[in-house]
Design an enzyme around this catalytic site. Structure first.
Site, PDB file in Angstrom:
ATOM      1  N   HIS A 173       0.812  -1.217   0.000  1.00  0.00           N
ATOM      2  CA  HIS A 173       0.000   0.000   0.000  1.00  0.00           C
ATOM      3  C   HIS A 173       0.849   1.274   0.000  1.00  0.00           C
ATOM      4  O   HIS A 173       0.336   2.357  -0.257  1.00  0.00           O
ATOM      5  CB  HIS A 173      -1.009  -0.002   1.165  1.00  0.00           C
ATOM      6  CG  HIS A 173      -0.451   0.286   2.523  1.00  0.00           C
ATOM      7  ND1 HIS A 173      -0.166  -0.698   3.435  1.00  0.00           N
ATOM      8  CD2 HIS A 173      -0.135   1.462   3.125  1.00  0.00           C
ATOM      9  CE1 HIS A 173       0.279  -0.133   4.556  1.00  0.00           C
ATOM     10  NE2 HIS A 173       0.311   1.164   4.390  1.00  0.00           N
TER      11      HIS A 173
ATOM     12  N   ASP B 287       0.191  -7.715   1.563  1.00  0.00           N
ATOM     13  CA  ASP B 287       0.589  -6.309   1.586  1.00  0.00           C
ATOM     14  C   ASP B 287       2.100  -6.148   1.717  1.00  0.00           C
ATOM     15  O   ASP B 287       2.600  -5.466   2.614  1.00  0.00           O
ATOM     16  CB  ASP B 287      -0.130  -5.548   2.709  1.00  0.00           C
ATOM     17  CG  ASP B 287      -0.032  -4.029   2.546  1.00  0.00           C
ATOM     18  OD1 ASP B 287       0.394  -3.576   1.469  1.00  0.00           O
ATOM     19  OD2 ASP B 287      -0.371  -3.312   3.508  1.00  0.00           O
TER      20      ASP B 287
ATOM     21  N   SER C 101       4.474   2.441   7.880  1.00  0.00           N
ATOM     22  CA  SER C 101       4.143   1.318   7.010  1.00  0.00           C
ATOM     23  C   SER C 101       5.352   0.863   6.207  1.00  0.00           C
ATOM     24  O   SER C 101       6.027   1.677   5.567  1.00  0.00           O
ATOM     25  CB  SER C 101       3.028   1.707   6.037  1.00  0.00           C
ATOM     26  OG  SER C 101       1.817   1.898   6.712  1.00  0.00           O
TER      27      SER C 101
END
Length: 421
Positions: free
Chosen positions: A128, A166, A250
Site C-alpha cells: 500500500h 501487503d 508502514s
C-alpha cells in the site's frame, strides 16, 4: 466495527527476565526471584560483554538498546512513491513529480555490482506504500528510496508485490556500503519479548524514528475486505505489539532486542466500536515476509494460495437457536469422548474444483482435524493457507472428520490446489 490506520515491576531481576531475552544464563543457584543469593552471569549478544546480574544497571540496558538500533538503522530507509504529471506555467507545460505516498522500508539483501561500481540493494516495504490509487490506471508512478544519512533520494525499481499480504519488493543501486538486516524466526517469539520499531512516522521529516515496546500477542488474525465489496475476503496473520507506530511507519521494520528483523509494520487499530484504541500495532511476521518476498517475488514465482472450497460455522458457536435458524443438524456430542465440542460444521456442499472436492466431505459433516491439528476456529486454517509458510499448492494433507452419512469418524486426504477456473 474496526477503524484501522495502515502503516506500515520494578525489580531489576524482572527487567533481566524480560529485557535480556537474547542472553545466555551461565550459572544459577536458584531461580526464585526472592532469593538474594542468585548469581547469574549473562552474556549479552548485542554488546558482547559478560556481566553479573547484580551489577546490571539501567545504563547497561540502555546501551543494549542503543547498540541494537545502531546495528540496523542504516538498513532502514524511506520510500517515496511519486506520480509523473505536467504543470502549466505561463502557457508552457513542464514535467513534475509529486509525492503521493511516503512510507518506510528495510534492506535485506546486498549484491556487488560489476567492476566494483557499487551495490544493488533489495528493499521490503508494504504494497500500500507503492500502490497506484488512481482508478483510471493511467498514472505514471516512480519510486525512490530515501537514504536519510546522506539526505538523498535514489531511484528504485519495483520488482513485484503481493497485495493480499501487503508486501512489495524494490531494488536500487548505490555506492555506499550498507549492511542488510538479518531475519529472526517469528515462530520463536513469546508474549512480552522486547521489540523495537524503526520507521518514518508522519513522513521523512521524522526519518528513522525509533520506538520500543513488547510483543502483545505472538499470533493474531485479522480479516479484511481487500476488494471493498463489503465482504471480508482475506485473513492474515500478524504479530501484535505496543511499540508506537503511525502513518509513515508502514513498511518499516520491527526488530528483536538483538537486532534481527521480526516483522514488517503494516497497520494499527485506531478505534474499536467507536472507542479509541491505543498501542495496538500489527506487523507481518518475518517468516511470512521471507516466504512471500524471497521465495516468490524475488524469484518471479507466481503467488497462488490453496483454497478449500467450503463454507463452515465453528461448532463452538452453534447454539440451539443457531442450529434451528440455519436448518442444521444436531451435533453428535458422543464423538468428542467427553471433550467440549469443536470443529467446523460444513454448511454447504463443497465447491467443485477446489481442494476438498471429491474427498468425501459434504454438507453437514464436521471437520475435526486438519493435518493432525485439532481445529476450533476456521481463521487458523485460513491464515496458514494464506501465509504460504505452512501449506503450499500440491501438498497432500490429511483431514479427520465426522461423516454424517455413516455416523462415524472418517479420515481422508486432499491435494491442496487453487480453484479451477
Amino acid at each position: 466495527m474496526f477503524n484501522i490506520k495502515r502503516l506500515g515491576k520494578t525489580l531489576i531481576f524482572a527487567l533481566i527476565c524480560i529485557f535480556l531475552v537474547s542472553c545466555e544464563a551461565v550459572t544459577t543457584t536458584d531461580c526464585t526471584c526472592g532469593n538474594a543469593n542468585i548469581n547469574v552471569n549473562v552474556n549479552n549478544e548485542v554488546t558482547n560483554k559478560v556481566v553479573e546480574y547484580e551489577d546490571i544497571t539501567i545504563t547497561d540496558f540502555q546501551n543494549t538498546i542503543s547498540e541494537t538500533v545502531k546495528s540496523v538503522e542504516s538498513a532502514c530507509v524511506g520510500i517515496r512513491t511519486k506520480e509523473l504529471t505536467e504543470v502549466e506555467i505561463n502557457g508552457k507545460k513542464f514535467p513534475s513529480e509529486d509525492d503521493i505516498s511516503v512510507g518506510s522500508g528495510v534492506i535485506y539483501k546486498r549484491e556487488q555490482l560489476p567492476n566494483n561500481s557499487g551495490f544493488k540493494y533489495y528493499v521490503i516495504t508494504n504494497h500500500h506504500v507503492i500502490e497506484n490509487e488512481d482508478t483510471t490506471g493511467k498514472a505514471m508512478l516512480t519510486y525512490y528510496v530515501y537514504y536519510g544519512y546522506e539526505d538523498v533520494d535514489i531511484k528504485a525499481t519495483l520488482i513485484g508485490y503481493d497485495e493480499k499480504v501487503d508486501l512489495a519488493l524494490l531494488t536500487f543501486e548505490h555506492t555506499t556500503y550498507i549492511d542488510p538486516v538479518e531475519f529472526a524466526d517469528s515462530d520463536d517469539i513469546e508474549r512480552g519479548d522486547i521489540v523495537i520499531a524503526i520507521g518514518n512516522p508522519r513522513g521523512l521529516e521524522y526519518f528513522n524514528s525509533t520506538t520500543f515496546g513488547v510483543v502483545s500477542g505472538p499470533v493474531r488474525y485479522y480479516n479484511e475486505d481487500l476488494d471493498e465489496d463489503g465482504v471480508n475476503d482475506f485473513l492474515g496473520v500478524y504479530i501484535q505489539h505496543d511499540a508506537a507506530i503511525n502513518s509513515g511507519n508502514s513498511g518499516g521494520g520491527l526488530f528483536t532486542i538483538d537486532g534481527k528483523l521480526l516483522g514488517i509494520n503494516r497497520l494499527k487499530l485506531l478505534s474499536v466500536n467507536g472507542i479509541d484504541t491505543d498501542n495496538m500495532g500489527f506487523a507481518i511476521p518475518s517468516n511470512v515476509v521471507q516466504t512471500v518476498i524471497i521465495d516468490h517475488i524475488e524469484k518471479n514465482i507466481d503467488i497462488v494460495r490453496p483454497r478449500l472450497g467450503i463454507t463452515t460455522i465453528e461448532v463452538r458457536d452453534l447454539t440451539p437457536a443457531v442450529i434451528f435458524a440455519n436448518n442444521l443438524k444436531t451435533i453428535p456430542t458422543e464423538i468428542y469422548l467427553g471433550e467440549k465440542p469443536y470443529g467446523l460444521y460444513v454448511t454447504e456442499d463443497v465447491l467443485p474444483g477446489y481442494s476438498l472436492s471429491n474427498t468425501g466431505i459434504g454438507k453437514d459433516d464436521i471437520i475435526l482435524e486438519f493435518n493432525g491439528e485439532k481445529i476450533t476456529a476456521f481463521n487458523v486454517i485460513a491464515a496458514k493457507l494464506n501465509s504460504l509458510v505452512d501449506y503450499t499448492i500440491g501438498e497432500e494433507i490429511t483431514i479427520k472428520y465426522y461423516d454424517r452419512s455413516t455416523n462415524s469418524i472418517a479420515t481422508t486426504t486432499a491435494i491442496l490446489k487453487a480453484a479451477e477456473k
